[in-house]
Design a protein around this motif. Sequence first.
Motif, PDB file in Angstrom:
ATOM      1  N   ASN A  84     -12.364   4.367 -12.556  1.00 21.41           N
ATOM      2  CA  ASN A  84     -13.064   4.726 -13.749  1.00 21.41           C
ATOM      3  C   ASN A  84     -12.289   4.230 -15.085  1.00 21.41           C
ATOM      4  N   SER A  85     -13.040   4.396 -16.060  1.00 20.34           N
ATOM      5  CA  SER A  85     -12.361   3.932 -17.371  1.00 20.34           C
ATOM      6  C   SER A  85     -11.885   2.369 -17.227  1.00 20.34           C
ATOM      7  N   LEU A  86     -12.450   1.412 -16.659  1.00 19.97           N
ATOM      8  CA  LEU A  86     -11.715   0.158 -16.262  1.00 19.97           C
ATOM      9  C   LEU A  86     -11.599  -0.588 -17.566  1.00 19.97           C
ATOM     10  N   LYS A  87     -10.320  -1.203 -17.469  1.00 18.62           N
ATOM     11  CA  LYS A  87      -9.625  -2.109 -18.694  1.00 18.62           C
ATOM     12  C   LYS A  87      -9.746  -3.639 -18.198  1.00 18.62           C
ATOM     13  N   SER A  88      -9.827  -4.443 -19.098  1.00 16.92           N
ATOM     14  CA  SER A  88      -9.613  -5.905 -18.682  1.00 16.92           C
ATOM     15  C   SER A  88      -8.293  -6.318 -17.868  1.00 16.92           C
ATOM     16  N   GLU A  89      -7.120  -5.522 -18.060  1.00 22.32           N
ATOM     17  CA  GLU A  89      -5.991  -5.573 -17.236  1.00 22.32           C
ATOM     18  C   GLU A  89      -6.214  -5.168 -15.757  1.00 22.32           C
ATOM     19  N   ASP A  90      -7.439  -4.504 -15.446  1.00 26.98           N
ATOM     20  CA  ASP A  90      -7.608  -4.293 -14.032  1.00 26.98           C
ATOM     21  C   ASP A  90      -8.079  -5.356 -13.423  1.00 26.98           C
ATOM     22  N   THR A  91      -8.506  -6.339 -14.068  1.00 28.27           N
ATOM     23  CA  THR A  91      -9.016  -7.429 -13.421  1.00 28.27           C
ATOM     24  C   THR A  91      -8.192  -8.256 -12.293  1.00 28.27           C
ATOM     25  N   ALA A  92      -8.471  -8.220 -11.099  1.00 31.34           N
ATOM     26  CA  ALA A  92      -7.693  -8.668 -10.087  1.00 31.34           C
ATOM     27  C   ALA A  92      -8.604  -8.842  -8.665  1.00 31.34           C
ATOM     28  N   VAL A  93      -7.966  -9.332  -7.607  1.00 27.44           N
ATOM     29  CA  VAL A  93      -8.292  -9.308  -6.412  1.00 27.44           C
ATOM     30  C   VAL A  93      -7.646  -7.934  -5.664  1.00 27.44           C
ATOM     31  N   TYR A  94      -8.662  -7.169  -5.365  1.00 23.65           N
ATOM     32  CA  TYR A  94      -8.245  -5.680  -4.750  1.00 23.65           C
ATOM     33  C   TYR A  94      -8.191  -5.932  -2.988  1.00 23.65           C
ATOM     34  N   TYR A  95      -7.113  -5.474  -2.660  1.00 24.12           N
ATOM     35  CA  TYR A  95      -6.943  -5.516  -1.074  1.00 24.12           C
ATOM     36  C   TYR A  95      -6.715  -4.329  -0.663  1.00 24.12           C
ATOM     37  N   CYS A  96      -7.140  -3.860   0.656  1.00 26.69           N
ATOM     38  CA  CYS A  96      -6.990  -2.716   1.289  1.00 26.69           C
ATOM     39  C   CYS A  96      -5.927  -3.030   2.261  1.00 26.69           C
ATOM     40  N   ALA A  97      -4.971  -2.006   2.744  1.00 23.30           N
ATOM     41  CA  ALA A  97      -3.980  -2.214   3.653  1.00 23.30           C
ATOM     42  C   ALA A  97      -3.926  -0.882   4.387  1.00 23.30           C
ATOM     43  N   ALA A  98      -3.521  -1.122   5.561  1.00 22.42           N
ATOM     44  CA  ALA A  98      -3.274  -0.120   6.626  1.00 22.42           C
ATOM     45  C   ALA A  98      -2.244  -0.112   7.490  1.00 22.42           C
ATOM     46  N   ALA A  99      -1.894   1.242   7.830  1.00 19.72           N
ATOM     47  CA  ALA A  99      -0.634   1.373   9.224  1.00 19.72           C
ATOM     48  C   ALA A  99       0.387   1.171   8.337  1.00 19.72           C
ATOM     49  N   LEU A 100       0.954   1.980   7.371  1.00 16.92           N
ATOM     50  CA  LEU A 100       2.081   1.922   6.783  1.00 16.92           C
ATOM     51  C   LEU A 100       3.365   2.413   7.443  1.00 16.92           C
ATOM     52  N   VAL A 101       4.251   1.901   7.410  1.00 19.29           N
ATOM     53  CA  VAL A 101       5.482   2.266   7.823  1.00 19.29           C
ATOM     54  C   VAL A 101       6.633   2.261   6.468  1.00 19.29           C
ATOM     55  N   VAL A 106       5.131  -0.179  -1.307  1.00 23.86           N
ATOM     56  CA  VAL A 106       5.711  -1.412  -0.877  1.00 23.86           C
ATOM     57  C   VAL A 106       4.830  -2.141   0.118  1.00 23.86           C
ATOM     58  N   ALA A 107       4.365  -3.461  -0.188  1.00 28.97           N
ATOM     59  CA  ALA A 107       3.499  -4.014   0.221  1.00 28.97           C
ATOM     60  C   ALA A 107       3.848  -4.345   1.907  1.00 28.97           C
ATOM     61  N   ALA A 108       4.991  -4.576   1.943  1.00 24.88           N
ATOM     62  CA  ALA A 108       5.490  -5.319   3.241  1.00 24.88           C
ATOM     63  C   ALA A 108       5.480  -4.099   4.324  1.00 24.88           C
ATOM     64  N   GLY A 109       5.232  -2.867   3.942  1.00 25.40           N
ATOM     65  CA  GLY A 109       5.239  -1.988   4.924  1.00 25.40           C
ATOM     66  C   GLY A 109       3.832  -1.648   5.233  1.00 25.40           C
ATOM     67  N   TYR A 110       2.933  -2.396   5.041  1.00 29.71           N
ATOM     68  CA  TYR A 110       1.737  -2.319   5.605  1.00 29.71           C
ATOM     69  C   TYR A 110       1.264  -3.380   6.826  1.00 29.71           C
ATOM     70  N   ALA A 111       0.727  -2.960   8.086  1.00 32.84           N
ATOM     71  CA  ALA A 111       0.747  -4.136   8.879  1.00 32.84           C
ATOM     72  C   ALA A 111      -0.648  -4.664   8.836  1.00 32.84           C
ATOM     73  N   TYR A 112      -1.555  -4.167   8.276  1.00 31.63           N
ATOM     74  CA  TYR A 112      -3.023  -4.817   8.283  1.00 31.63           C
ATOM     75  C   TYR A 112      -3.553  -5.080   6.698  1.00 31.63           C
ATOM     76  N   TRP A 113      -4.175  -6.135   6.752  1.00 38.34           N
ATOM     77  CA  TRP A 113      -4.587  -6.342   5.376  1.00 38.34           C
ATOM     78  C   TRP A 113      -6.241  -6.829   5.403  1.00 38.34           C
ATOM     79  N   GLY A 114      -7.133  -6.465   4.536  1.00 35.56           N
ATOM     80  CA  GLY A 114      -8.339  -6.996   4.438  1.00 35.56           C
ATOM     81  C   GLY A 114      -8.280  -8.372   3.589  1.00 35.56           C
TER      82      GLY A 114
END
Length: 123
Positions: A84-101, A106-114
Amino acid sequence: QVQLVESGGGLVQAGGSLRLSCAASGRASSSASMGWFRQSPGKEREFVASIRVSGGSTYYSDSVKGRFTISRDNAKSLGYLQMNSLKSEDTAVYYCAAALVGNPRVAAGYAYWGQGTQVTVSS
């Protein structure tokens, strides 16, 4: 293996809203912690939000806290990011990640990515 597919991105005006979805499939897909990250051209992948398996613990970056909400439906193996209340600085490619350790921020802790979904906020 867990497969993740994001959807719901698009073009929206500043101040508007979008809801991203992440469909998970595969072994143990509903028992994995899930996170959302984003990446803009020329920038490193940035933590946005994360949610534990139970949904009881959520984490947000300071830049989206109070505007974005992460949730999940384990019965449907779906994750969501309400923006909600989106701003121009929110513009990006958004990725879902799963299986955190480890640290959910920290992105490196996720095993799977969309594959990512583009969110563009026009000012």
